[in-house]
Motif scaffolding. Structure first.
Motif, short mmCIF file in Angstrom:
data_model
loop_
_atom_site.label_atom_id
_atom_site.label_comp_id
_atom_site.label_asym_id
_atom_site.label_seq_id
_atom_site.Cartn_x
_atom_site.Cartn_y
_atom_site.Cartn_z
N THR A 150 -8.34 13.17 -13.30
CA THR A 150 -9.13 14.40 -13.16
C THR A 150 -8.74 15.43 -14.21
O THR A 150 -9.57 16.24 -14.61
CB THR A 150 -8.96 15.01 -11.75
OG1 THR A 150 -7.58 15.23 -11.49
CG2 THR A 150 -9.55 14.11 -10.70
N GLU A 167 0.84 3.93 -3.14
CA GLU A 167 0.13 5.18 -2.88
C GLU A 167 0.52 6.32 -3.82
O GLU A 167 -0.36 7.00 -4.36
CB GLU A 167 0.33 5.60 -1.42
CG GLU A 167 -0.47 6.82 -1.04
CD GLU A 167 -0.31 7.17 0.43
OE1 GLU A 167 -0.94 8.14 0.84
OE2 GLU A 167 0.45 6.49 1.13
N PRO A 168 1.81 6.57 -4.09
CA PRO A 168 2.14 7.67 -5.02
C PRO A 168 1.59 7.43 -6.42
O PRO A 168 1.13 8.37 -7.08
CB PRO A 168 3.67 7.70 -5.04
CG PRO A 168 4.13 6.87 -3.92
CD PRO A 168 3.01 5.98 -3.51
N TYR A 169 1.63 6.19 -6.87
CA TYR A 169 1.12 5.88 -8.21
C TYR A 169 -0.40 6.06 -8.26
O TYR A 169 -0.94 6.55 -9.25
CB TYR A 169 1.49 4.46 -8.61
CG TYR A 169 2.99 4.25 -8.65
CD1 TYR A 169 3.77 4.86 -9.61
CD2 TYR A 169 3.61 3.45 -7.70
CE1 TYR A 169 5.14 4.68 -9.64
CE2 TYR A 169 4.98 3.26 -7.72
CZ TYR A 169 5.74 3.88 -8.69
OH TYR A 169 7.08 3.71 -8.71
N ALA A 170 -1.07 5.68 -7.19
CA ALA A 170 -2.53 5.84 -7.15
C ALA A 170 -2.91 7.32 -7.16
O ALA A 170 -3.82 7.72 -7.88
CB ALA A 170 -3.10 5.15 -5.92
N THR A 171 -2.20 8.14 -6.39
CA THR A 171 -2.50 9.57 -6.40
C THR A 171 -2.18 10.18 -7.75
O THR A 171 -2.90 11.06 -8.23
CB THR A 171 -1.73 10.31 -5.29
OG1 THR A 171 -0.33 10.03 -5.44
CG2 THR A 171 -2.20 9.87 -3.92
N TRP A 172 -1.09 9.73 -8.40
CA TRP A 172 -0.76 10.24 -9.73
C TRP A 172 -1.86 9.87 -10.72
O TRP A 172 -2.27 10.70 -11.54
CB TRP A 172 0.58 9.68 -10.19
CG TRP A 172 0.92 10.07 -11.59
CD1 TRP A 172 1.44 11.25 -12.01
CD2 TRP A 172 0.73 9.26 -12.76
NE1 TRP A 172 1.58 11.24 -13.37
CE2 TRP A 172 1.16 10.03 -13.87
CE3 TRP A 172 0.24 7.99 -12.99
CZ2 TRP A 172 1.12 9.55 -15.16
CZ3 TRP A 172 0.20 7.52 -14.28
CH2 TRP A 172 0.64 8.29 -15.34
N CYS A 173 -2.34 8.63 -10.65
CA CYS A 173 -3.40 8.19 -11.56
C CYS A 173 -4.68 9.00 -11.32
O CYS A 173 -5.36 9.39 -12.27
CB CYS A 173 -3.69 6.70 -11.38
SG CYS A 173 -2.39 5.63 -12.02
N GLN A 174 -5.01 9.26 -10.08
CA GLN A 174 -6.21 10.04 -9.78
C GLN A 174 -6.09 11.46 -10.30
O GLN A 174 -7.03 12.00 -10.89
CB GLN A 174 -6.47 10.05 -8.28
CG GLN A 174 -6.97 8.74 -7.74
CD GLN A 174 -7.11 8.75 -6.23
OE1 GLN A 174 -6.58 9.63 -5.55
NE2 GLN A 174 -7.81 7.76 -5.68
N SER A 175 -4.92 12.09 -10.11
CA SER A 175 -4.76 13.46 -10.59
C SER A 175 -4.76 13.50 -12.12
O SER A 175 -5.35 14.42 -12.72
CB SER A 175 -3.47 14.07 -10.05
OG SER A 175 -2.34 13.38 -10.55
N ARG A 200 0.84 -1.21 0.00
CA ARG A 200 0.00 0.00 0.00
C ARG A 200 0.86 1.25 0.00
O ARG A 200 0.59 2.21 -0.71
CB ARG A 200 -0.90 0.03 1.22
CG ARG A 200 -2.10 -0.84 1.11
CD ARG A 200 -2.87 -0.77 2.37
NE ARG A 200 -4.26 -0.49 2.09
CZ ARG A 200 -5.19 -0.36 3.00
NH1 ARG A 200 -4.86 -0.44 4.26
NH2 ARG A 200 -6.42 -0.13 2.66
N LYS A 201 1.91 1.26 0.81
CA LYS A 201 2.80 2.42 0.86
C LYS A 201 3.52 2.62 -0.47
O LYS A 201 3.73 3.76 -0.90
CB LYS A 201 3.82 2.27 1.99
CG LYS A 201 3.20 2.45 3.36
CD LYS A 201 4.23 2.25 4.44
CE LYS A 201 3.59 2.34 5.82
NZ LYS A 201 4.54 2.04 6.89
#
Length: 197
Positions: free
Chosen positions: A87, A76-84, A72-73
């Motif tokens: 959007t 996490e950066p890849y998931a936030t990058w994908c979300q941004s 998960r740790k």
């Protein structure tokens, strides 16, 4: 005969769909009397122990939990990058989809002589490809030039408006470039004069 009453646990008798009768050995020949028996008096039902102070203790994390936490740790950066990125891209994709829907509706009921005009403009682009032998610049400029010429013949008002706006922006760019070059040359002249002194 005894009837169970639920004074200790008021809702417990609602779970029992039947009535429990207990026989009394001493009163075998006498008339049966109904008397209520508490749940605590039956051997089957015992009172719960007095409540103790309960506290929650965290169990130690096992290997699986530690590995999941590590993954998960790392993710996490890849998931936030994908979300941004999602959007940012979503409005653009919605615009493209809307443009496609509008084009589809337009082509379902096109104006008169639309397809012949589009054919002539497309044929001009293909002719430009055949005439542009040799360099890559010709392969870009000839087809676009011929298609632009064909479109301007069929749509002169739109072509004039585009030419005017393009001319204005080209003039503004030329003025800005001239000012930047003049500024650079003046600074170099000042540097040379200060070096000579």
């Amino acid at each position: 005969m005894y009837k169970i009453s639920s004074r200790v646990m008021p809702g417990a008798s609602s779970f029992l769909p039947f009535t429990v009768f207990a026989a009394d050995d001493a009163d075998k020949g006498e008339k049966e009397e109904t008397s209520s028996v508490n749940l605590d008096e039956l051997s089957l039902y015992t009172a719960p122990p007095p409540p103790q102070t309960l506290r929650h203790e965290e169990s130690e994390a096992g290997q699986l939990e530690e590995k999941v936490a590590t993954v998960r740790k790392l993710a996490e950066p890849y998931a936030t990058w994908c979300q941004s990125t999602y959007t940012k891209i979503k409005p653009k994709v919605q615009k493209v989809v809307q443009l496609g829907n509008d084009t589809y509706v337009y082509l379902q009921n096109p104006p008169k002589d639309f397809y012949p005009r589009a054919g002539v403009i497309g044929l001009a682009g293909v002719a430009g490809l055949f005439l542009a032998r040799g360099s890559r610049i010709k392969k870009v400029l000839y087809p676009t030039g011929f298609m632009t010429l064909g479109a301007s013949l069929y749509y002169p008002e739109q072509a004039a408006a585009i030419a005017k706006s393009t001319g204005d922006s080209a003039y503004d760019t030329a003025v800005q470039s001239y000012a930047a070059v003049e500024k650079i040359l003046k600074s170099q002249i000042k540097d040379k004069k200060s070096d000579e002194k």
